[in-house]
Design a protein around this motif. Structure first.
Motif, PDB file in Angstrom:
ATOM      1  N   LEU A 168       5.331 -10.847  -3.663  1.00 48.59           N
ATOM      2  CA  LEU A 168       4.999 -10.606  -5.060  1.00 48.59           C
ATOM      3  C   LEU A 168       4.152  -9.351  -5.247  1.00 48.59           C
ATOM      4  O   LEU A 168       4.312  -8.626  -6.233  1.00 48.59           O
ATOM      5  N   SER A 169       3.249  -9.076  -4.313  1.00 49.73           N
ATOM      6  CA  SER A 169       2.392  -7.894  -4.469  1.00 49.73           C
ATOM      7  C   SER A 169       3.203  -6.609  -4.476  1.00 49.73           C
ATOM      8  O   SER A 169       2.847  -5.640  -5.160  1.00 49.73           O
ATOM      9  N   CYS A 170       4.309  -6.578  -3.733  1.00 49.94           N
ATOM     10  CA  CYS A 170       5.185  -5.388  -3.741  1.00 49.94           C
ATOM     11  C   CYS A 170       5.854  -5.234  -5.111  1.00 49.94           C
ATOM     12  O   CYS A 170       5.944  -4.120  -5.640  1.00 49.94           O
ATOM     13  N   TRP A 171       6.334  -6.349  -5.662  1.00 51.32           N
ATOM     14  CA  TRP A 171       6.925  -6.322  -7.009  1.00 51.32           C
ATOM     15  C   TRP A 171       5.899  -5.815  -8.021  1.00 51.32           C
ATOM     16  O   TRP A 171       6.200  -4.964  -8.855  1.00 51.32           O
ATOM     17  N   ASN A 172       4.692  -6.345  -7.939  1.00 52.26           N
ATOM     18  CA  ASN A 172       3.650  -5.952  -8.892  1.00 52.26           C
ATOM     19  C   ASN A 172       3.315  -4.470  -8.790  1.00 52.26           C
ATOM     20  O   ASN A 172       3.151  -3.789  -9.802  1.00 52.26           O
ATOM     21  N   ALA A 173       3.194  -3.975  -7.548  1.00 53.49           N
ATOM     22  CA  ALA A 173       2.881  -2.557  -7.349  1.00 53.49           C
ATOM     23  C   ALA A 173       3.979  -1.675  -7.937  1.00 53.49           C
ATOM     24  O   ALA A 173       3.708  -0.631  -8.550  1.00 53.49           O
ATOM     25  N   MET A 174       5.239  -2.124  -7.778  1.00 53.23           N
ATOM     26  CA  MET A 174       6.363  -1.329  -8.282  1.00 53.23           C
ATOM     27  C   MET A 174       6.431  -1.372  -9.803  1.00 53.23           C
ATOM     28  O   MET A 174       6.684  -0.337 -10.454  1.00 53.23           O
ATOM     29  N   ILE A 175       6.190  -2.542 -10.388  1.00 53.72           N
ATOM     30  CA  ILE A 175       6.202  -2.657 -11.857  1.00 53.72           C
ATOM     31  C   ILE A 175       5.087  -1.800 -12.461  1.00 53.72           C
ATOM     32  O   ILE A 175       5.304  -1.053 -13.418  1.00 53.72           O
ATOM     33  N   LEU A 176       3.888  -1.885 -11.894  1.00 52.21           N
ATOM     34  CA  LEU A 176       2.768  -1.078 -12.376  1.00 52.21           C
ATOM     35  C   LEU A 176       3.048   0.409 -12.199  1.00 52.21           C
ATOM     36  O   LEU A 176       2.743   1.231 -13.071  1.00 52.21           O
ATOM     37  N   GLY A 177       3.647   0.757 -11.046  1.00 55.98           N
ATOM     38  CA  GLY A 177       3.945   2.164 -10.779  1.00 55.98           C
ATOM     39  C   GLY A 177       4.950   2.733 -11.760  1.00 55.98           C
ATOM     40  O   GLY A 177       4.788   3.861 -12.242  1.00 55.98           O
ATOM     41  N   LEU A 178       5.979   1.980 -12.064  1.00 54.73           N
ATOM     42  CA  LEU A 178       6.968   2.429 -13.049  1.00 54.73           C
ATOM     43  C   LEU A 178       6.337   2.559 -14.433  1.00 54.73           C
ATOM     44  O   LEU A 178       6.581   3.526 -15.155  1.00 54.73           O
ATOM     45  N   ALA A 179       5.498   1.580 -14.789  1.00 59.65           N
ATOM     46  CA  ALA A 179       4.870   1.583 -16.113  1.00 59.65           C
ATOM     47  C   ALA A 179       3.963   2.788 -16.312  1.00 59.65           C
ATOM     48  O   ALA A 179       3.905   3.365 -17.406  1.00 59.65           O
ATOM     49  N   THR A 180       3.260   3.190 -15.280  1.00 64.77           N
ATOM     50  CA  THR A 180       2.303   4.291 -15.403  1.00 64.77           C
ATOM     51  C   THR A 180       2.925   5.665 -15.157  1.00 64.77           C
ATOM     52  O   THR A 180       2.232   6.670 -15.294  1.00 64.77           O
ATOM     53  N   ASN A 181       4.188   5.694 -14.781  1.00 64.75           N
ATOM     54  CA  ASN A 181       4.853   6.975 -14.525  1.00 64.75           C
ATOM     55  C   ASN A 181       5.942   7.279 -15.550  1.00 64.75           C
ATOM     56  O   ASN A 181       6.872   8.039 -15.277  1.00 64.75           O
ATOM     57  N   GLY A 182       5.822   6.682 -16.723  1.00 62.44           N
ATOM     58  CA  GLY A 182       6.772   6.989 -17.791  1.00 62.44           C
ATOM     59  C   GLY A 182       8.119   6.328 -17.655  1.00 62.44           C
ATOM     60  O   GLY A 182       9.086   6.738 -18.309  1.00 62.44           O
ATOM     61  N   CYS A 183       8.220   5.311 -16.812  1.00 57.05           N
ATOM     62  CA  CYS A 183       9.498   4.609 -16.610  1.00 57.05           C
ATOM     63  C   CYS A 183       9.391   3.194 -17.176  1.00 57.05           C
ATOM     64  O   CYS A 183       9.556   2.193 -16.458  1.00 57.05           O
ATOM     65  N   GLU A 184       9.069   3.116 -18.473  1.00 56.87           N
ATOM     66  CA  GLU A 184       8.779   1.821 -19.084  1.00 56.87           C
ATOM     67  C   GLU A 184       9.968   0.868 -19.052  1.00 56.87           C
ATOM     68  O   GLU A 184       9.827  -0.329 -18.740  1.00 56.87           O
ATOM     69  N   GLN A 185      11.157   1.376 -19.382  1.00 52.99           N
ATOM     70  CA  GLN A 185      12.339   0.511 -19.405  1.00 52.99           C
ATOM     71  C   GLN A 185      12.656  -0.023 -18.012  1.00 52.99           C
ATOM     72  O   GLN A 185      13.032  -1.196 -17.852  1.00 52.99           O
ATOM     73  N   GLU A 186      12.502   0.826 -17.009  1.00 51.00           N
ATOM     74  CA  GLU A 186      12.743   0.396 -15.636  1.00 51.00           C
ATOM     75  C   GLU A 186      11.741  -0.679 -15.215  1.00 51.00           C
ATOM     76  O   GLU A 186      12.081  -1.636 -14.515  1.00 51.00           O
ATOM     77  N   ALA A 187      10.481  -0.534 -15.663  1.00 49.53           N
ATOM     78  CA  ALA A 187       9.456  -1.529 -15.351  1.00 49.53           C
ATOM     79  C   ALA A 187       9.816  -2.875 -15.962  1.00 49.53           C
ATOM     80  O   ALA A 187       9.676  -3.929 -15.310  1.00 49.53           O
ATOM     81  N   ILE A 188      10.291  -2.858 -17.196  1.00 47.58           N
ATOM     82  CA  ILE A 188      10.665  -4.099 -17.878  1.00 47.58           C
ATOM     83  C   ILE A 188      11.883  -4.740 -17.214  1.00 47.58           C
ATOM     84  O   ILE A 188      11.951  -5.956 -17.041  1.00 47.58           O
ATOM     85  N   ALA A 234       0.829  -1.213   0.000  1.00 47.77           N
ATOM     86  CA  ALA A 234       0.000   0.000   0.000  1.00 47.77           C
ATOM     87  C   ALA A 234       0.861   1.260   0.000  1.00 47.77           C
ATOM     88  O   ALA A 234       0.518   2.259  -0.647  1.00 47.77           O
ATOM     89  N   ILE A 235       1.979   1.235   0.722  1.00 46.51           N
ATOM     90  CA  ILE A 235       2.888   2.388   0.750  1.00 46.51           C
ATOM     91  C   ILE A 235       3.497   2.612  -0.636  1.00 46.51           C
ATOM     92  O   ILE A 235       3.535   3.741  -1.142  1.00 46.51           O
ATOM     93  N   ILE A 236       3.980   1.535  -1.253  1.00 45.40           N
ATOM     94  CA  ILE A 236       4.567   1.639  -2.601  1.00 45.40           C
ATOM     95  C   ILE A 236       3.539   2.150  -3.593  1.00 45.40           C
ATOM     96  O   ILE A 236       3.809   3.059  -4.392  1.00 45.40           O
ATOM     97  N   ASP A 237       2.340   1.594  -3.525  1.00 44.04           N
ATOM     98  CA  ASP A 237       1.265   1.990  -4.446  1.00 44.04           C
ATOM     99  C   ASP A 237       0.908   3.459  -4.271  1.00 44.04           C
ATOM    100  O   ASP A 237       0.683   4.173  -5.253  1.00 44.04           O
TER     101      ASP A 237
END
Length: 535
Positions: free
Chosen positions: A321-341, A295-298
């Motif tokens: 896993l939920s922390c990883w998912n929140a971070m991947i989604l957060g990077l993807a939606t904040n213009g950090c696509e390469q970092e998400a991948i 929740a904090i990461i999200d």
């Protein structure tokens, strides 16, 4: 540290003496705090033959089925008990009722009725009702309710509370109210909490608050139920305001309170309040479990502070896993696509395995980065390597990727070949891509589906009008706009939120209800003139 069996009633003197006379059992009651401790004692009990005694076996079972234990281990222990007594049945059913597999609690209860000579008691039924509530099976729970009445246990307050909870949690409010109103003044806080929670879950948030305000006694669960109810119903500011009241009442919040508040801050984009909640969590020494860390990461991701989210993520490497998912989604939606991948690749090489949410995140990253080939690869990887069945969200991500890149025919073919029916959102996504790329023919087919699936929504007509206008077919564009008026469809006005000096302000398109509207709009008009002058 959790104390073993603190929830159990004191033993009769004869049993207490039996335990005190057995060193292993004495250790079980006084020194056992972890599953490692239990396994050592269990092994000793088996070695000495003492495990064959029902008292000894029941104590091993009780710890392993407790929140500090391991429910799978408890199941293994239970299957080795010959002729389990009522206590053993109650322990294992209760353990599974609060696990991630509550359906097993119901199966065990049925086994108890069919295959054993032990009759259920007043402590058996609440766990089964709770399992039905967790599974949303109140219709089956009604049959158990009938059995309770036949046994004359329907006046037992403990059982009644769990029946109210089951009906309310499953949305059967008329049944819940019937039980609640019969002896309202005699029901305790558990039943009140169940009704507050159930009403909020069904969208009756005002009625939920009315009941909450009427409560003579409230506990932390009461406040959590009301705060989470506000968040569930999109009333985020009300959730934050209620937390202030909670503090004024000197009620100690729990980690569940913090999760609800973090979700509210995330949805509002209220970074200042979100940081305060995070600091409060640290200062009050809350247990940083997976749910709370996620929740904090999200919250930081949705408020746009990706660096802070990454800092939290790196601080808790075992977050789950939920922390990883929140971070991947957060990077993807904040213009950090390469970092998400890159983070997704790290997830693949870790001890964890990506799930369907992980793939939604990486597909979103591909969409925002315009990486069509990579999206195709991930979609195949999900189904072929990880055997994850794509959901409508995965297909929507792929349609977005293909549509934005101009592969409209492939996107349409993907929708029509799905093993599940497309919804208005996925067809609307294709329609939006048609507007971007000026494809009228596919747009006509897409808008037909959008209107059929959601006839009361105006967006399909508006998007189709834009498609025609982009192709200079202005008469057709006007017809689409006229259809909106003829059908009296209203487009829900856009809304935006901004945080200023720690206070969240909401602005609705065309609205003038903000208390500072008289000061705001003259400034906006001046800015408009400046921009027009610069053009």
């Amino acid at each position: 540290m959790l104390q073993s069996f603190s929830c159990l009633k004191p033993f009769p003197n004869s049993i207490t003496k039996f335990i005190s006379d057995q060193p292993c059992l004495s250790l079980l009651e006084t020194k056992c705090t972890t599953m490692n401790d239990l396994k050592k004692i269990h092994a000793q009990l088996i070695k000495t033959g003492l495990f064959n005694d029902i008292i000894a076996a029941s104590r091993v079972l009780a710890f392993s089925a407790s929140p500090a234990g391991d429910i799978n281990y408890a199941c293994s222990v239970f299957t080795r008990i010959q002729n389990p007594n009522l206590f053993a049945w109650n322990v294992i059913i209760r353990g599974f009722s609060r696990s991630s597999n509550p359906q097993i609690a119901i199966s065990l209860f049925i086994d108890m009725l069919v295959y054993s000579s032990v009759e259920p008691g007043r402590l058996t039924y609440p766990s089964v009702f709770k399992a039905y509530a967790q599974l949303g099976l109140a219709s089956d729970g009604r049959q158990l309710h009938g059995r309770v009445i036949k046994q004359g246990l329907d006046c037992d307050q403990f059982i009644r509370n769990t029946m109210v909870y089951m009906y309310a949690n499953c949305g059967l409010l008329s049944e819940a109210w019937r039980m609640f109103d019969e002896e309202e003044m005699e029901l305790d806080v558990v039943a009140w909490n169940s009704m507050v929670m159930g009403l909020a879950k069904c969208g009756e948030i005002d009625e939920s608050r009315r009941l909450f305000d009427k409560m003579a006694t409230r506990n932390t669960v009461s406040w959590n139920s009301m705060i989470s109810g506000y968040v569930r119903n999109g009333k985020f500011l009300e959730a934050l305001d209620l937390f202030q009241e909670m503090q004024g009442e000197n009620v100690r919040p729990s980690e569940f309170t913090m999760v609800s508040l973090l979700n509210a801050c995330a949805c509002l984009g209220a970074i200042t309040q979100g940081k305060w909640v995070h600091d409060y969590v640290l200062s009050q020494n809350f247990e940083l479990n997976v749910i709370l860390v996620t929740a904090i990461i999200d919250m930081y991701c949705k408020c746009g502070d990706v660096e802070k989210a990454l800092q939290v993520f790196r601080t808790y490497p075992k977050g789950g896993l939920s922390c990883w998912n929140a971070m991947i989604l957060g990077l993807a939606t904040n213009g950090c696509e390469q970092e998400a991948i890159r983070l997704f690749s790290k997830l693949e090489s870790s001890s964890l395995e990506p799930d369907y949410v992980s793939f939604i995140g990486v597909l979103m990253a591909c969409n925002h980065g315009g990486m069509v080939d990579r999206a195709r690869q991930y979609f195949s990887l999900m189904t072929e390597k990880y055997k994850i069945k794509p959901s409508i969200k995965h297909y929507s991500c792929m349609v977005d990727v293909l549509g934005n890149a101009g592969f409209l025919e492939e996107a349409e073919q993907l929708i029509t070949s799905m093993p599940i029916n497309g919804d208005a959102i996925i067809w609307g996504s294709l329609l939006s891509a048609c507007r971007k790329h000026g494809n009228v023919e596919i747009a006509k087919r897409a808008v037909k589906h959008v209107i059929e699936l959601d006839p009361d929504e105006s967006s399909g007509y508006v998007l189709m009008s834009n498609v025609y206008a982009a192709n200079k077919q202005f008469e057709e564009a006007i017809k689409q706009r006229l259809l909106v008026k003829e059908k009296q469809l209203e487009k829900e006005p856009g809304c935006s939120l901004i945080e200023v000096n720690g206070e969240v302000h909401e602005f609705v398109s065309g609205g003038r209800l903000h208390p500072q509207a008289k000061e705001i709009y003259p400034v906006l008009n001046e800015l408009k003139l400046i921009l027009q002058y610069k053009e």
